[in-house]
Design a protein around this motif. Structure first.
Motif: not given
Lengths: 189, 189, 189, 189, 189, 189
Positions: E93-98, E100-112, E180-189
């Motif tokens: 969530a922090a990567v997505r927020e900082l 501003g690129d939700p896809k970047l956050g997903e890439l870091m999670v899945m396969n950088y 993790p707190n549930d609130a993270y999941h929907a943040q900065s999507r």
């Protein structure tokens, strides 16, 4: 296991030992202060003991352009990959003694990669470790890397034979829970 | 390498061979139709050849409650883990021949786990494979599993010694790019 | 499982087979001397059989600049990583037959790395094996290595598709304990 | 690659698309708001596209006692092992949508082991993951564990087929650097 | 565990919290809309909470030439190797927020590895991942690769410290089943 | 690196050290005969040194039902997995000293699995090693195994925290090529 047994297997030594074996063990006691437990472990069958010591002596003490220290360093890095308590203890002591450098012995046990080694020694140990971890991936490039580092084909055979030998003994020791003589631990510290 | 060389290393056989070695090789040719390349590979140094054959003959042909087929099966499953072309070829042929079951030889080469084996044989091969893949994880439970399957402590030693031996030879073969004689491929199919 | 069942799952073939399927199986018997067990395994559901054979035929027999031997070599090296008894047996036989070189088939089964291959074929198999072992690490450099070896982008797609397909079928075979027809073992030796 | 290209390979779509394909793509746009890039990737060859979609539709949408959500969960845990960006994105979205539980989708992507699952679902995913990571180790015990959890042999086939299929597509996606449509990322969050 | 408990361990928060801790938690609620569960997990022992937050704040918020986004990217790729549900969720969530690129956050999670990154960022993440997967293989060449990419020795320390820190917290989270707190999941999507 | 530098990174200590730090280092010299190099390594930034020592002191010297020897044993087995020369040297010495059993220290370094340990200690180390090698596979069964061995939830937290901490420091040491003080090698042999 019995406090004094060299392994967890119930395989007592031939009793009495044949004279030649007894004499060999007496020489060990005189020179090393002990009969290494690996010899006691094999002494349930004198033929097996003899084939083992013949190969050991040829590889570790026989004619080779590899120094005895180099052979012991290979022994320890292979045993480090395989986490063999017996061989790390006995041959770690040998590295400390032959090198006069206790820290070198520890580095071979713990992580040879961070030791400060000359490129030829590093190439030798890199080959021994790759041969241990992934023998199916050893190719001509790996042999050539040894030649480029200054080894000839006979040296390559010797490096491979020592590395191979400890891949054998590590597993015999692991399978039998072979225990190193306590005396090794404090040697050459 | 030369078309006929047994390995990629430039280590020609002693020439002429000593009479005892020549006689041994002649017997191989007579009985097997060939001199196995592993013997030709070691023949650059007759002492090394002799220590190797002494250990090989003790382990694979000598006295043991393990049958020759059982020892060959261990040889092949260990060599399968290490993906050793030489040993899979030569000892795969031995499994086919000794068992009279070509499919069994293929199963040992490809994936012994899916073979239809009796529980004792499976326990033996499971131990040999674990000892090959993760010797540091062999503990008393693993030895006890062999005892529960019907093996005694001497058998455990023999299983470990054969498995250990092929962990050695697989690596000598890999390091030297040892090539099996072509004749093995079509044997006992 | 029943002696004749193609897998360990209780999934009998549709009985009677639809005429088109029966005709296809008859052609197999005529041309190959058997109905490959993979077809018998899928024949519990004719739609699944048809989608499987459509994809198999497109990939392995359809239009491509990869030769049929190249596709079979990919099939075997992928199956070697996954140690799939069914696919190694059936496609190892295909490599022996298509190449006329029984040793090549064995090398693909045992360890393709030590085979004497031209650089283009090696690049192809290295890619297929890396894609099998570590798909998450395939990057542009890996694709470029194929282009540098002489493959174009359509070839890369075909290599990936064949390697991917056997990563699928290896797992269906493993999950169901699929058994190769005995006839494969002696073919083209 | 071109901004809009579905993969890193230069394999443009057939242009114009055949009417049946164009109609299929139009339906995708209407129902999903996009043509999934995997379809655009395959559309350089209509036969390949058709065999792929036939298998996909049979496995993921066809008749099975596995629910669509269960099949999508298998898709995602397999893709998580293989770290496939395309499949994790597209099928992670499907898990979120079909379950109405965004957290479940994230758990399947990140680490299904820590999800709060009923034992039957866990057994299914454990099988799919073991089949992905170590197909050579799947034995009768693994099939029996699925039966004990409540699956029958047809279900086992279906679990294996879906897991196998994604082991294929993960690798085609990795080899070609297939990119998911951006629209998936924000779906069903 | 209790629906609201931050971990599976029965370690309730100090009650009442000391005023300084309560104030810190109130600030979290005000700024983040929640008290991150990692803080609630540590709050069974205020000294442990304080040493943890001191180190966290120094590394992730303190003075460094690494941007906050770079530090969060390291956090996520390390957590991806270790498949830590807590850290992937919160720091994804922090990567997505900082960024501003939700896809970047997903890439870091899945396969950088398949993300489109500049060479300096890729070198940083490659180092962090190798340090996570194989710390024993980090050598001077790896440090030099960072220097060649534009980092200085202080940056190397910071990269290592952040990567090391998440190798710690990933394991504390795994051992305690931290949620993790549930609130993270929907943040900065 | 400079002969005396604690790492391979050019990060000199703050000079002069702040009085509190100087006093702390003087106490180290007085009590231990040296300033451990890890403290000298961190002393380029006093805040970082302080957060590190605060966490270290809390975990390794603070209140816990785990004995100091137990915590040091965890430190060494974790460092053995990660093959960290610094931590194996410094904490191996601590195990030797606290236990009065030099062989125990060697066993923790080389292969804790073959040590003769009571079941509770073995459960603790098995958990620490699994948490190090495969944190993603730690589940409730693993926590329950610790409870069954006699640990409570606070103990589990402490085991996890120490194991986690050394997973951090092992990596900071590896990344910076941190070197242990020579004096450790001969201690308590």
């Amino acid at each position: 296991m019995a406090d004094d047994a060299p392994t967890a297997l119930d395989l007592p030594m031939v009793d009495p030992l044949p004279p030649a074996t007894q004499k060999y063990f007496d020489i060990c006691t005189e020179k090393l202060g002990m009969v290494p437990n690996v010899l006691r472990a094999y002494a349930f069958d004198i033929d097996k003991l003899n084939t083992f010591t013949a190969m050991y002596n040829d590889l570790m003490l026989g004619d080779s352009k590899l120094s005895k220290l180099e052979r012991e360093m290979i022994a320890v890095v292979v045993s480090s990959v395989n986490r063999c308590f017996y061989c790390l203890t006995a041959h770690g002591a040998a590295v400390r003694e032959l090198s006069g450098d206790p820290k070198l012995g520890e580095l071979m046990v713990m992580n040879y990669r961070v030791a400060d080694l000359d490129p030829k020694t590093r190439a030798m140990l890199d080959f021994a470790v790759k041969l241990t971890e992934a023998p199916e991936r050893i190719l001509e490039d790996d042999r050539q890397a040894l030649r480029d580092a200054g080894f000839d084909d006979r040296d390559i055979w010797d490096i491979a034979s020592v590395a191979g030998f400890f891949n054998m003994t590590n597993r015999v020791a692991a399978a039998s829970d072979m225990r190193p003589n306590d005396a090794y631990h404090a040697q050459s510290r």
